[in-house]
Scaffold this motif. Structure first.
Motif, PDB file in Angstrom:
ATOM      1  N   SER A 163       0.902  -1.311   0.301  1.00  0.00           N
ATOM      2  CA  SER A 163      -0.004   0.408  -0.316  1.00  0.00           C
ATOM      3  C   SER A 163       0.898   1.962  -0.364  1.00  0.00           C
ATOM      4  N   GLN A 164       1.720   1.089   0.861  1.00  0.00           N
ATOM      5  CA  GLN A 164       2.677   2.056   0.842  1.00  0.00           C
ATOM      6  C   GLN A 164       3.970   2.824  -0.446  1.00  0.00           C
ATOM      7  N   GLN A 165       3.802   1.384  -1.660  1.00  0.00           N
ATOM      8  CA  GLN A 165       4.544   1.637  -2.570  1.00  0.00           C
ATOM      9  C   GLN A 165       3.471   2.070  -3.237  1.00  0.00           C
ATOM     10  N   LEU A 166       2.372   1.720  -3.576  1.00  0.00           N
ATOM     11  CA  LEU A 166       0.931   2.438  -4.452  1.00  0.00           C
ATOM     12  C   LEU A 166       1.378   3.341  -4.506  1.00  0.00           C
ATOM     13  N   ALA A 167       0.911   4.394  -2.501  1.00  0.00           N
ATOM     14  CA  ALA A 167       0.810   5.429  -2.315  1.00  0.00           C
ATOM     15  C   ALA A 167       2.490   6.713  -3.374  1.00  0.00           C
ATOM     16  N   GLU A 168       3.302   5.479  -3.309  1.00  0.00           N
ATOM     17  CA  GLU A 168       4.286   6.245  -4.045  1.00  0.00           C
ATOM     18  C   GLU A 168       4.958   6.184  -5.446  1.00  0.00           C
ATOM     19  N   VAL A 169       4.200   5.787  -5.847  1.00  0.00           N
ATOM     20  CA  VAL A 169       3.962   5.465  -7.996  1.00  0.00           C
ATOM     21  C   VAL A 169       3.987   7.213  -8.068  1.00  0.00           C
ATOM     22  N   GLU A 170       4.791   7.757  -9.055  1.00  0.00           N
ATOM     23  CA  GLU A 170       4.761   8.540 -10.004  1.00  0.00           C
ATOM     24  C   GLU A 170       4.658   8.519 -11.270  1.00  0.00           C
ATOM     25  N   THR A 171       5.882   7.514 -11.288  1.00  0.00           N
ATOM     26  CA  THR A 171       5.979   7.067 -12.885  1.00  0.00           C
ATOM     27  C   THR A 171       6.172   5.543 -12.865  1.00  0.00           C
ATOM     28  N   LEU A 172       5.550   4.803 -13.977  1.00  0.00           N
ATOM     29  CA  LEU A 172       6.283   3.530 -14.382  1.00  0.00           C
ATOM     30  C   LEU A 172       6.791   3.277 -15.114  1.00  0.00           C
ATOM     31  N   PHE A 173       7.604   2.695 -15.249  1.00  0.00           N
ATOM     32  CA  PHE A 173       8.651   2.551 -16.519  1.00  0.00           C
ATOM     33  C   PHE A 173       8.835   1.508 -16.605  1.00  0.00           C
ATOM     34  N   LEU A 174       8.530   1.190 -17.352  1.00  0.00           N
ATOM     35  CA  LEU A 174       8.950  -0.317 -18.702  1.00  0.00           C
ATOM     36  C   LEU A 174      10.072  -0.411 -19.531  1.00  0.00           C
ATOM     37  N   HIS A 175      11.417  -1.211 -19.734  1.00  0.00           N
ATOM     38  CA  HIS A 175      12.209  -1.389 -20.713  1.00  0.00           C
ATOM     39  C   HIS A 175      12.175  -2.918 -21.154  1.00  0.00           C
ATOM     40  N   GLU A 176      12.721  -3.289 -22.327  1.00  0.00           N
ATOM     41  CA  GLU A 176      12.648  -4.864 -22.812  1.00  0.00           C
ATOM     42  C   GLU A 176      14.193  -5.641 -22.369  1.00  0.00           C
TER      43      GLU A 176
ATOM     44  N   ARG B 129      15.788  -8.895 -22.848  1.00  0.00           N
ATOM     45  CA  ARG B 129      15.907 -10.659 -23.257  1.00  0.00           C
ATOM     46  C   ARG B 129      14.156 -10.562 -23.074  1.00  0.00           C
ATOM     47  N   SER B 130      13.616 -11.478 -22.324  1.00  0.00           N
ATOM     48  CA  SER B 130      12.539 -12.819 -22.381  1.00  0.00           C
ATOM     49  C   SER B 130      11.655 -11.791 -21.796  1.00  0.00           C
ATOM     50  N   ASP B 131      12.090 -10.817 -21.032  1.00  0.00           N
ATOM     51  CA  ASP B 131      11.401 -10.467 -20.355  1.00  0.00           C
ATOM     52  C   ASP B 131      10.660  -8.852 -20.125  1.00  0.00           C
ATOM     53  N   TYR B 132      10.682  -8.247 -19.062  1.00  0.00           N
ATOM     54  CA  TYR B 132      10.563  -6.264 -19.187  1.00  0.00           C
ATOM     55  C   TYR B 132      11.357  -5.876 -17.505  1.00  0.00           C
ATOM     56  N   THR B 133      11.796  -5.072 -17.861  1.00  0.00           N
ATOM     57  CA  THR B 133      12.428  -4.946 -16.922  1.00  0.00           C
ATOM     58  C   THR B 133      11.168  -3.049 -16.122  1.00  0.00           C
ATOM     59  N   VAL B 134      11.081  -3.313 -14.514  1.00  0.00           N
ATOM     60  CA  VAL B 134       9.623  -2.530 -14.291  1.00  0.00           C
ATOM     61  C   VAL B 134      10.817  -1.337 -12.870  1.00  0.00           C
ATOM     62  N   VAL B 135      10.512  -0.071 -12.994  1.00  0.00           N
ATOM     63  CA  VAL B 135      11.069   0.101 -12.084  1.00  0.00           C
ATOM     64  C   VAL B 135       9.682   1.508 -11.816  1.00  0.00           C
ATOM     65  N   VAL B 136       9.662   2.419 -10.846  1.00  0.00           N
ATOM     66  CA  VAL B 136       8.686   2.121 -10.087  1.00  0.00           C
ATOM     67  C   VAL B 136       8.945   4.124  -9.318  1.00  0.00           C
ATOM     68  N   THR B 137       8.944   5.163  -9.734  1.00  0.00           N
ATOM     69  CA  THR B 137      10.143   6.589  -9.187  1.00  0.00           C
ATOM     70  C   THR B 137       9.253   7.489  -8.900  1.00  0.00           C
ATOM     71  N   ARG B 138       9.286   7.956  -7.589  1.00  0.00           N
ATOM     72  CA  ARG B 138       8.710   8.881  -7.214  1.00  0.00           C
ATOM     73  C   ARG B 138      10.065  10.702  -6.812  1.00  0.00           C
ATOM     74  N   GLU B 139       9.503  11.363  -7.858  1.00  0.00           N
ATOM     75  CA  GLU B 139      10.518  12.630  -7.152  1.00  0.00           C
ATOM     76  C   GLU B 139      11.634  12.273  -7.578  1.00  0.00           C
ATOM     77  N   GLY B 140      11.363  11.627  -8.900  1.00  0.00           N
ATOM     78  CA  GLY B 140      13.451  11.725  -9.158  1.00  0.00           C
ATOM     79  C   GLY B 140      14.358  10.525  -8.859  1.00  0.00           C
ATOM     80  N   SER B 141      13.676  10.157  -7.568  1.00  0.00           N
ATOM     81  CA  SER B 141      14.009   8.608  -7.059  1.00  0.00           C
ATOM     82  C   SER B 141      12.985   7.231  -7.240  1.00  0.00           C
ATOM     83  N   ARG B 142      13.794   6.616  -7.164  1.00  0.00           N
ATOM     84  CA  ARG B 142      13.214   5.288  -7.704  1.00  0.00           C
ATOM     85  C   ARG B 142      13.041   4.168  -6.158  1.00  0.00           C
TER      86      ARG B 142
END
Length: 683
Positions: A2-15, A17-30
């Motif tokens: 629930s804390q992570q959901l409150a902190e989501v600002e940008t969800l970033f996806l990047h290929e 190999r066979s899957d995707y990197t997921v990065v969540v940032t808020r105010e420029g910090s991961r």
């Protein structure tokens, strides 16, 4: 979660190999990093497996948690490096949850490392055929700097600034290895600045006929600084402090009044400089120019052991001397004859450690000499004092302390480009060769080829660099005989030489019409250059009658030092000099300096020493100094003891005097004592 959901600002996806990197940032910090696998369903692609990375380990999470993160995000971004097919799958998956994503240009290195690094046309930096973000470029630059040597903060800041301006890391790396890309090496440009001064015609000057004929044969009009000096009382005998850039004609200001008065029988000219090499050169110049009109002599410093003044003719009309040479004559009671004019060249020497307080004392003692010998001629015996300097940070204050009229002329007749490139000491000669060749291969709009002065810090280095230049060049320093130096001057003037390589110590006396100045070193001997010295030397680049502009190159070794006593490295010094403001010219008096000058004034003026101290430029603690002189038996009352007189005669500091006394008591011979003193000076 629930804390992570409150902190989501940008969800970033990047290929990845066979899957995707997921990065969540808020105010420029991961705030979260994970990996997502998609699975095919009858409704289209959907989250299959979702793993969150914590403390270097991956922890499986329900796929629905990814959907919750996506719904909580303010924005969803897909990296441009993700392949079109993978992008279509991500877009289709998000469409199934009525979520939208935008494809953005990102830094591949960041994406691969699990960072969201968006880049734009204004922020992308090229490196090895791809574009990366500023943070990755800076990290790569820091890695290259660690290979190249120990760069200081000032140098790193300059390189980062160039990196962000050029947006090309490869060009910056090339600069670290001595590259000469002019767009990157250029630090700044000093604009041309020409003050509007109506020139004085030489035919209108009220000069002795012999001098008038001599001048009219050389030029028809005075230069601006000379015209200002004449209009402000130069030929009326007024004392003047003349502050003007290098190569603007200051020396003739002193010559005009000094030679004129000597020809009229109103007293000789003393022309004083700080170094023996400069005195020798100036003596030759005066001999060539006025030797048919006046007797010219020279007086330089004496030996510690014997006073070798055999070249000195005190009855001469013109005496060129070093500060120490003339001061020694005063301290030992020599008769300098009738003095009409004293020219103190390089008067900013007043701010230097040991030489500064001695010049301060010399000026006061010369004024006392005039008062003692020519009291009926007015203030300080009617001697006119003309002080010359290219660079002074506090000209108004200094003029007031010297009781002189300030003549200040800030002209830069042609613009000067200032460049910085970094180079290992072994590479500097090669880079200098490239610069010299490039300059000599060009011609100005006036039809003159570009020629270079290279400043370095030793005579040996002068010869070493000159041998490595492809085009004809020559070393030029005080160790060469008169004929050799004149030959170099003539060949340079005829444009037969591409460059002269000279010592920084001779910078004030070098008068070659060069378009380019290269600093092989930023040291003078074992001392770093001051802002004044640096400014004067770079001012040699570009002459209005020859060139359209001047160029100055600093070849900087990042962690270079020339003596273990140096507390800064060459790259630190470089940016201090380039950014530095002109230092104030103020003599500083510690106990040693105060004692030395007070003793000299007692030797010269006896009970009048306090008056000499009081009119010096610096503030001398006279009472304390006299107390020490009495305590150490250097004076008896206000008369020097034999010991004090000997100390004064040989310019000894108190600690040197005590060391000599100790060695004498040990039975050491005189030559051994001198050797001991010289070794102590080198430590």
């Amino acid at each position: 979660m629930s804390q992570q959901l409150a902190e989501v600002e940008t969800l970033f996806l990047h290929e990845a190999r066979s899957d995707y990197t997921v990065v969540v940032t808020r105010e420029g910090s991961r705030v979260l990093q994970g990996r997502l696998e998609l699975k095919e369903t009858s409704a289209g692609p959907r989250p299959g497996k979702f793993r969150v990375t914590r403390d270097g380990e991956e922890h499986p999470r329900p796929p629905d948690e990814f959907v919750d993160l996506a719904r909580a995000a303010d924005r969803i971004r897909i990296s441009q490096q993700t392949s079109p097919t993978a992008r279509e799958r991500l877009t289709a998956m998000l469409d199934g949850y009525q979520l939208e994503a935008i494809t953005v240009r990102t830094c591949r290195r960041c994406s691969n490392a699990g960072r969201y690094g968006p880049i734009t046309a204004d922020t992308a930096i090229e490196h090895n055929g791809e574009h990366i973000c500023r943070d990755c470029a800076r990290r790569e630059l820091e890695r290259e700097l660690s290979y190249a040597g120990s760069f200081t903060g000032a140098a790193e800041e300059r390189l980062e600034e160039l990196l962000y301006d050029s947006r090309d890391l490869d060009r910056i790396i090339n600069l670290l290895s001595g590259g000469l890309d002019p767009d990157l090496t250029k630090y700044d440009e000093v604009s041309a600045n020409v003050d509007d001064v109506t020139p004085v015609r030489t035919a209108d000057l009220d000069l002795h006929p012999d001098l008038a004929a001599h001048l009219e044969g050389r030029f028809e009009e005075l230069l601006p600084v000379q015209s200002l000096a004449v209009r402000n009382g130069l030929l009326d005998g007024d004392d003047q402090l003349v502050v003007s850039a290098t190569a603007t004609g200051k020396t003739l200001v002193g010559e005009l009044t000094g030679i004129d008065r000597a020809l009229r029988g109103e007293g000789k000219l003393l022309f004083l400089v700080p170094l023996v090499a400069l005195a020798n050169q100036k003596h030759e110049d005066f001999e060539d120019r006025y030797g048919d009109l006046l007797d010219v002599s020279i007086r330089v410093g004496s030996s510690r052991i014997t006073d070798d003044g055999n070249r000195f003719d005190p009855s001469a009309d013109v005496i060129v001397g070093t500060y120490e040479g003339i001061d020694h004559a005063l301290r030992t009671g020599k008769d300098l004859g009738e003095i009409g004019t004293v020219v103190i060249d390089e008067v900013h020497t007043l701010k230097e450690g040991e030489r500064g307080h001695r010049l301060d004392g010399l000026i006061s003692r010369l004024k006392h000499y005039g008062e003692e010998h020519f009291a009926d001629r007015g203030e300080h015996g009617g001697i006119q004092f003309v002080y010359l300097s290219a660079t002074v940070g506090n000209p108004e204050w200094l003029a007031e302390r010297l009781r002189a009229t300030l003549i200040e002329f800030e002209e830069r007749p042609v613009p000067i480009e200032r460049h910085v490139t970094f180079a290992d000491g072994r590479e500097k000669a090669r880079i200098a060769d490239t610069l010299v060749k490039r300059e000599f291969d060009t011609k100005s709009s006036k039809g003159y080829r570009g020629q270079t002065i290279i400043f370095t810090n030793s005579r040996r280095r002068c010869h070493e660099i000159s041998r490595k230049l492809r085009y004809d060049s020559a070393p030029y320093h005080a160790g060469l005989d008169y004929g050799r130096r004149k030959q170099v001057e003539r060949r340079f003037g005829n444009q037969d030489l591409s460059a002269v390589v000279t010592t920084a110590a001779l910078a004030a006396g070098v008068d070659f019409p060069a378009s380019q100045v290269i600093f092989d070193s930023l040291a003078m001997g074992i001392e770093w250059l001051s802002v004044q010295e640096f400014s004067q030397m770079l001012g040699r680049a570009g002459r209005p009658d020859y060139h359209d502009r001047g160029r100055v190159y600093l070849l900087v070794e990042p962690d270079g030092v020339y003596h273990n006593s140096m507390d800064r490295t060459e790259d630190e010094v470089a940016f201090t000099l380039l950014k530095g403001e002109m230092e104030d010219v103020t003599p500083r008096y510690d106990e040693t300096a105060a004692v030395e000058e007070t003793l000299a004034n007692v030797v010269v003026a006896g009970s009048g020493a306090k008056r000499l101290n009081d009119r010096m430029v610096g503030e001398v603690p006279t009472t304390h100094a006299v107390g020490k002189l009495l305590e150490w038996s250097f004076i008896d009352g206000l008369s020097p003891t034999p010991l004090g007189r000997a100390i004064c005669r040989h310019f000894l500091a108190p600690d040197e005097a005590f060391r000599i006394l100790e060695l004498v008591r040990q039975g050491r011979d005189p030559y051994g004592i001198v050797a001991d003193l010289e070794l102590r000076e080198q430590d």
